[in-house]
Motif scaffolding. Structure first.
Motif, PDB file in Angstrom:
ATOM      1  N   LEU A 354       0.856  -0.977   0.072  1.00 28.37           N
ATOM      2  CA  LEU A 354       0.252  -0.020  -0.023  1.00 28.37           C
ATOM      3  C   LEU A 354       0.924   1.285   0.093  1.00 28.37           C
ATOM      4  CD1 LEU A 354      -3.284   0.398   2.166  1.00 28.37           C
ATOM      5  CD2 LEU A 354      -1.502   2.261   2.045  1.00 28.37           C
ATOM      6  N   TYR A 427     -11.085   9.510  -5.937  1.00 30.10           N
ATOM      7  CA  TYR A 427     -11.118   8.100  -6.353  1.00 30.10           C
ATOM      8  C   TYR A 427     -10.896   8.152  -7.828  1.00 30.10           C
ATOM      9  CZ  TYR A 427     -13.042   6.291  -1.962  1.00 30.10           C
ATOM     10  OH  TYR A 427     -13.171   6.226  -0.680  1.00 30.10           O
ATOM     11  N   SER A 456      -3.372  -5.092  -3.753  1.00 24.59           N
ATOM     12  CA  SER A 456      -4.199  -4.320  -3.044  1.00 24.59           C
ATOM     13  C   SER A 456      -4.264  -3.017  -3.826  1.00 24.59           C
ATOM     14  CB  SER A 456      -3.110  -3.905  -1.722  1.00 24.59           C
ATOM     15  OG  SER A 456      -2.074  -3.306  -2.093  1.00 24.59           O
ATOM     16  N   ASP A 457      -5.116  -1.958  -3.188  1.00 25.86           N
ATOM     17  CA  ASP A 457      -5.527  -0.777  -3.778  1.00 25.86           C
ATOM     18  C   ASP A 457      -3.942   0.078  -4.011  1.00 25.86           C
ATOM     19  OD1 ASP A 457      -8.256  -1.145  -3.525  1.00 25.86           O
ATOM     20  OD2 ASP A 457      -8.613  -0.116  -1.912  1.00 25.86           O
ATOM     21  N   ARG A 458      -4.095   0.642  -5.140  1.00 26.02           N
ATOM     22  CA  ARG A 458      -2.925   1.427  -5.596  1.00 26.02           C
ATOM     23  C   ARG A 458      -3.362   3.096  -5.222  1.00 26.02           C
ATOM     24  NH1 ARG A 458       0.726   0.269  -9.257  1.00 26.02           N
ATOM     25  NH2 ARG A 458      -0.505  -1.369 -10.174  1.00 26.02           N
ATOM     26  N   PHE A 459      -2.346   3.554  -4.469  1.00 24.76           N
ATOM     27  CA  PHE A 459      -2.425   5.146  -4.080  1.00 24.76           C
ATOM     28  C   PHE A 459      -1.169   5.901  -4.481  1.00 24.76           C
ATOM     29  CE2 PHE A 459      -5.110   2.861  -0.989  1.00 24.76           C
ATOM     30  CZ  PHE A 459      -6.049   3.883  -0.723  1.00 24.76           C
ATOM     31  N   ARG A 477      -6.560   7.536  -5.449  1.00 27.78           N
ATOM     32  CA  ARG A 477      -6.859   6.013  -5.023  1.00 27.78           C
ATOM     33  C   ARG A 477      -7.322   5.306  -6.467  1.00 27.78           C
ATOM     34  NH1 ARG A 477     -11.198   3.400  -1.317  1.00 27.78           N
ATOM     35  NH2 ARG A 477     -11.039   1.031  -1.811  1.00 27.78           N
ATOM     36  N   GLU A 478      -6.743   4.485  -7.014  1.00 27.72           N
ATOM     37  CA  GLU A 478      -7.074   3.797  -8.120  1.00 27.72           C
ATOM     38  C   GLU A 478      -7.958   2.559  -7.690  1.00 27.72           C
ATOM     39  OE1 GLU A 478      -5.407   0.973 -11.695  1.00 27.72           O
ATOM     40  OE2 GLU A 478      -4.004   2.515 -10.748  1.00 27.72           O
ATOM     41  N   ILE A 479      -9.221   2.944  -8.594  1.00 30.47           N
ATOM     42  CA  ILE A 479     -10.311   1.770  -8.029  1.00 30.47           C
ATOM     43  C   ILE A 479     -10.580   0.950  -9.523  1.00 30.47           C
ATOM     44  CG2 ILE A 479     -12.741   1.547  -7.787  1.00 30.47           C
ATOM     45  CD1 ILE A 479     -11.254   3.107  -5.564  1.00 30.47           C
ATOM     46  N   ASP A 483     -13.604  -3.800  -9.145  1.00 32.02           N
ATOM     47  CA  ASP A 483     -13.713  -3.623  -7.812  1.00 32.02           C
ATOM     48  C   ASP A 483     -15.117  -2.692  -7.593  1.00 32.02           C
ATOM     49  OD1 ASP A 483     -11.990  -5.323  -7.435  1.00 32.02           O
ATOM     50  OD2 ASP A 483     -10.489  -3.984  -6.581  1.00 32.02           O
ATOM     51  N   LEU A 487     -17.460  -2.113  -4.159  1.00 34.05           N
ATOM     52  CA  LEU A 487     -17.123  -0.673  -3.514  1.00 34.05           C
ATOM     53  C   LEU A 487     -18.543  -0.145  -3.150  1.00 34.05           C
ATOM     54  CD1 LEU A 487     -15.052   1.661  -2.611  1.00 34.05           C
ATOM     55  CD2 LEU A 487     -15.321   2.439  -4.795  1.00 34.05           C
TER      56      LEU A 487
END
Length: 642
Positions: A354, A427, A456-459, A477-479, A483, A487
């Protein structure tokens, strides 16, 4: 340095389960410790037996659970073992077959049920032991080598009252003062997390910051941990022991960190684990060698649309420690310098996926001050309790309220048409291949190919300088497209989001269609939950041939939904069209750029119609009331005149 008698472990009691082959002396052992005499007639299984709190110096009561080893009682035995704080495993000193069964059955069985509790191996009936047999050390060494979960081994005799209390003292000690978190038996050295905690304690006690504990500082440490001062001769003796074994452990100023760590390793090797545990617990550590909940809050009370930010006080503190650990003065922290900065924390919190790739770095992997502060801002945004814990680990002495500020609710910001936030979370939605990751990478000054694979999520976190010279922290924050459904299943998923960006490939009509669908889903979710979000559409890959249909449709949809027309960007040409400033501007005006769906328009029009109807009814009712009142006045005057 001696262990204190108080119950610093904070446990209400210790549950010890006694297991072993039939006839090895389990029940006799339980009776003997409770009554201090050998029983003539022993039941097959003793009822639960309690040793009072004052039985041992740690003042923690012990509940002893006897068990049956008969096959039909096996489920109950397993259940008791899984509920145990410690397990006493017995064999009979006069029956070697029961000793062999430790390795062939009992210890493998405890592994099979995944026992977490420490195991004390006890040889009962010591009075019947053959003098020709090997010593306890020779007998148990190969077994302990194979089964590291064995905490200690001891022999006893219930008949002769030899070492009976010691069995349960060691069982209690294994629970209150466990070896495993502190010491690596194979390497014969302190474990890394123990070293980190002791290093932090050493630094806290080194008041003059000269890298050594003077006699005065050593004495203060002793009083704090054990409530008793050290005599000058005792201090000299401690330093002499260290100097003989490890010359670098003492210098002209006093006991060094190396010597401090050596002393604790020596205590543990000599079986005095309670000394090190007393020190750790006096400084707030639990059995996992992390600061306890009473030192670190585990949750922060706030509404879903409130976030947590660092105060100026903490930002100034972080700038100070950044400069302190920037040894080469290159205005960046290399990975080794960062590891040194977090060397007093249980682990470096930024080694996880993360945080590993979320901030801007130089060509040597160094983290700039802005990148450093951005990572702290991200950690505070996502996990305030963890952020505060790490602030404390690296030496911050203030409380939670001086470290953090809780922002105003975003719903209130919308009503007031402004926000006071300094950290904004955006987002980033879009179909696969649209350019989401490339956008995040460009925010960090990198090429899309530099992105590390992650599960995991990419920030991406960085500072953005606005036209008026102010600087804000922006977190992207890449969604992933797959996902989005999960979400939005969460009603509050958009609550912490200050703005949303919808990226599509401007060359691909299908990419736009998917981005449009995502925009409608997010806008509908915001309308239904009350967590509406300012939205921007980004037409990526502007350096390539554009799809006319995508261009026309995206422009029409943005106008229909009441948001800004798509913003063209080209990461390849580094033409980003001030996209990051535009995201921050949108977040700063939370009442604008909110997309409206057809369903949302219908609801709004219905509410407006309803409000107008209510207004007409209200006016009519008011006129009626006034008319009635006027008639009553007229009637009263008429009656009085007649």
């Amino acid at each position: 340095m001696a262990a204190a008698a108080a119950n610093l472990a904070g446990r209400p009691g210790v549950r010890v389960v006694v297991i072993g082959d039939p006839g090895t002396g389990k029940s006799s052992l339980v009776v003997a410790v409770a009554t201090e005499q050998f029983p003539e007639n022993v039941p097959k299984v003793m009822p639960h037996t309690r040793l009072p709190a004052d039985y041992f110096p740690d003042r923690v009561p012990i509940t002893i659970v006897d068990t049956s080893s008969s096959p039909e009682q096996k489920p109950k035995l397993i259940a008791e073992c899984q509920a145990a704080d410690a397990v006493v495993l017995t064999y009979a000193c006069d029956r070697l077959s029961t000793l062999d069964r430790l390795s062939s059955y009992w210890l493998p069985e405890l592994r099979r049920i995944q026992l977490k509790a420490p195991v004390i191996v006890v040889g009962c009936k010591l009075d019947l032991r053959d003098d020709q047999q090997n010593s306890l050390e020779q007998t148990m060494a190969p077994i302990m080598q194979s089964f590291r979960e064995i905490e200690t081994c001891i022999e006893c005799s219930a008949l002769r009252q030899i070492q009976v209390p010691e069995v349960f003292y060691y069982a209690q000690k294994a629970v209150l003062h466990p070896t495993a978190p502190l010491f690596d038996q194979e390497a014969q050295s302190l474990k890394p997390r123990c070293v980190r905690a002791l290093k932090r304690i050493f630094i806290l006690c080194d008041h003059d910051r000269d890298g050594a504990l003077s006699d005065v500082e050593l004495n203060d440490f002793q009083v704090r941990c054990f409530s008793a001062p050290l005599q000058p001769t005792e201090i000299s003796g401690v330093k002499r022991v260290v100097q003989e074994k490890m010359p670098e452990g003492v210098n002209d100023s006093g006991l060094t960190l190396t010597g401090f760590l050596f002393l604790h390793a020596l205590f543990i090797e000599k079986g005095r684990l309670e000394t090190t545990w007393t020190v750790l617990r006096k400084f707030g550590y639990d059995n996992e060698i992390k600061l306890r909940d009473d030192f670190i809050p585990t949750s922060v009370k706030r509404a879903p649309d409130q976030t947590v930010e660092l105060t100026n006080e903490v930002i100034d503190y972080l700038k100070g420690i950044f400069n302190m650990f920037d040894i080469d003065n290159d205005e960046a922290l290399l990975p080794s310098e960062l590891d040194d900065l977090f060397s007093t924390a249980p682990e470096n919190p930024w080694t996880s996926d993360l945080y590993k790739d979320c901030a801007e770095r130089n060509v040597l992997g160094g983290l700039s001050l802005e990148g450093f502060l951005s990572k702290w801002a991200l950690m505070t945004l996502l996990d305030p309790a963890n952020s505060f814990a790490n602030l404390v680990y690296v030496g911050y002495s203030g409380d939670f309220n001086s470290a953090f500020t809780i922002t105003r609710k975003r719903r209130v910001d919308r009503k007031k048409q402004q926000t006071q936030r300094n950290v904004f979370q955006c987002y980033v939605f879009g179909p696969k291949g649209a350019g989401k990751t490339a956008l995040l990478q460009s925010f960090l000054g990198r090429q899309p190919s530099d992105a590390l694979p992650t599960n995991s999520d990419r920030f991406a976190a960085n500072t953005v300088e606005l036209s008026d010279g102010t600087r804000k922290t922006l977190v992207l924050r890449e969604i992933p497209e797959g996902d989005v459904r999960s979400l939005l299943n969460n009603k509050e998923s958009l609550a912490p989001c200050d703005a949303a960006v919808f990226v599509y490939d401007s060359c691909d009509e299908f990419s736009w269609q998917r981005a449009r669908d995502l925009l409608v889903q997010v806008a509908s979710h915001g309308e239904n939950t009350g967590y509406e979000v300012p939205c921007l559409i980004v037409a990526a890959k502007d350096d390539l041939d554009q799809s006319p249909v995508a261009l026309q449709e995206s422009t029409r949809v943005s106008q229909d939904m009441g948001i800004e027309t798509p913003i063209p960007i080209s990461v390849k040409l580094k033409d980003l069209n001030s996209i990051f400033c535009r995201i921050v501007h949108a977040a700063q005006r939370p009442h604008l750029s909110i997309p409206e769906t057809e369903a949302g328009k219908t609801r709004r029009q219905y509410r407006q119609l309803l409000n107008r109807s209510l207004m007409v009814v209200s006016v009519g009712a008011a006129i009626g009331v006034v008319g009635v009142a006027a008639y009553r006045v007229y009637a009263a005057r008429r009656n009085s005149s007649s």
